[in-house]
Enzyme design. Structure first.
Site, mmCIF file in Angstrom:
data_model
loop_
_atom_site.group_PDB
_atom_site.id
_atom_site.type_symbol
_atom_site.label_atom_id
_atom_site.label_comp_id
_atom_site.label_asym_id
_atom_site.label_seq_id
_atom_site.Cartn_x
_atom_site.Cartn_y
_atom_site.Cartn_z
ATOM 1 N N GLU A 84 12.807 42.138 9.430
ATOM 2 C CA GLU A 84 11.452 42.556 9.802
ATOM 3 C C GLU A 84 11.108 43.958 9.303
ATOM 4 O O GLU A 84 9.943 44.364 9.325
ATOM 5 C CB GLU A 84 11.282 42.502 11.324
ATOM 6 N N GLU A 115 34.427 34.190 12.404
ATOM 7 C CA GLU A 115 34.464 35.374 13.264
ATOM 8 C C GLU A 115 35.889 35.823 13.591
ATOM 9 O O GLU A 115 36.111 36.958 14.009
ATOM 10 C CB GLU A 115 33.695 35.127 14.560
#
Length: 304
Positions: A84, A115
């Site tokens: 954004e 992960e």
């Protein structure tokens, strides 16, 4: 390796022991009650967030970057904040960047085992060519994710400023951070589902860091996003409204100046307020380090 069962984020919330028996309304009200505690938990770590913002502002001024590193939901929240920044603040996609364990595809579908790979975290940081100008924020609700640990450890060895964001006290990744942020949101209403309050705290904090850093590097005038990338009708209308609001110019005149600048709001405002042409306005903005208010004052001083 720290036992997951000992982590606060893995604890059982006493308020929801009968979650499966509660009515829909009661579940929703309970979730809403619990969510209201997140902002209060974030307030407790504002000193650490402030230190982080100071480092990010310094990085931006010296050609550095803000990089988010995470896995699963934590990494996805980083992606949401990073993507954004270009439309909101007119920045390069490389200025604020997020790296997700397992690559871009992991945004939509979990990549099993990513992960847990500490080496992969280190490699992803190495691939980014991290250096001493950069700030790296490793995000992991548990505070013990190997991928994030490897990323922070490698970033530290490159001289970067390292920040950890977790939801447990004395978390493992805190020991790899120059600035550890441990926001204690407590057990989730659905045990272990850190996509809930923990992830909400991450979004709040990353929004605070990126937005405040942009304000302090001239991307905002008053409370307006004057570096917005006016790439569609809605944003062009917003750009026009900003220029009209700040300059008290009518819409037709504001639109005319914006078209001359290619819908560069900051440039249009300085042109109008300082009563200068486009080239002079650009020079003033550069001299003012991107700050609109300072650019207008410089113009006034030159006239005086």
């Amino acid at each position: 390796m720290e036992k997951l069962s000992l982590l606060t984020t893995e604890g059982s919330n006493p308020k929801t022991m009968r979650l499966d028996e509660m009515s829909i309304g009661d579940i929703l009200r309970t979730m809403n009650d619990e969510d209201q505690t997140v902002a209060l938990a974030v307030r407790q770590v504002i000193p650490e967030i402030e230190k982080t913002v100071e480092k990010v502002v310094e990085a931006f001024k010296n050609g550095g970057r803000l990089l988010y590193i995470g896995a699963g939901t934590s990494g996805r929240v980083g992606v949401m904040d990073a993507v954004e920044c270009p439309p909101t603040f007119g920045t390069s996609p490389d200025l604020v960047k997020a790296v997700l364990a397992g690559g871009e595809g992991a945004m939509y579908q979990a990549v099993e085992g990513a992960e847990d790979d500490e080496t992969l975290g280190a490699k992803d940081v190495e691939d980014l060519q991290v250096n001493s100008k950069d700030v790296i924020i490793g995000i992991a609700a548990s505070g013990r994710t190997p991928y994030v640990k490897g990323a922070l450890n490698h970033a530290k060895s490159c001289g970067a400023t390292t920040v950890s964001l977790s939801n447990n006290e004395n978390s493992l990744i805190s020991s790899y951070a120059d600035i550890p942020i441990e926001v204690i949101t407590g057990p989730e209403i659905l045990t272990g589902s850190t996509r809930l309050r923990a992830a909400t705290s991450h979004k709040l904090i990353l929004n605070m860091i990126s937005t405040t850093a942009m304000v302090k590097t001239g991307k905002v005038y008053q409370n307006l996003m004057v570096d917005v990338n006016a790439s569609n009708f809605k944003l062009r209308e917003r750009a026009k409204k900003m220029v009209c609001t700040i300059t008290e110019m009518d819409e037709d005149r504001a639109e005319s100046v914006l078209e001359e600048t290619g819908y560069n709001v900051k440039l249009a405002i300085v042109m109008i307020l300082a009563q200068v042409d486009k080239e002079k306005a650009q020079d003033l903005i550069i001299s003012a380090d991107g700050f609109v208010g300072k650019a207008v004052k410089l113009a006034s001083m030159e006239e005086g």
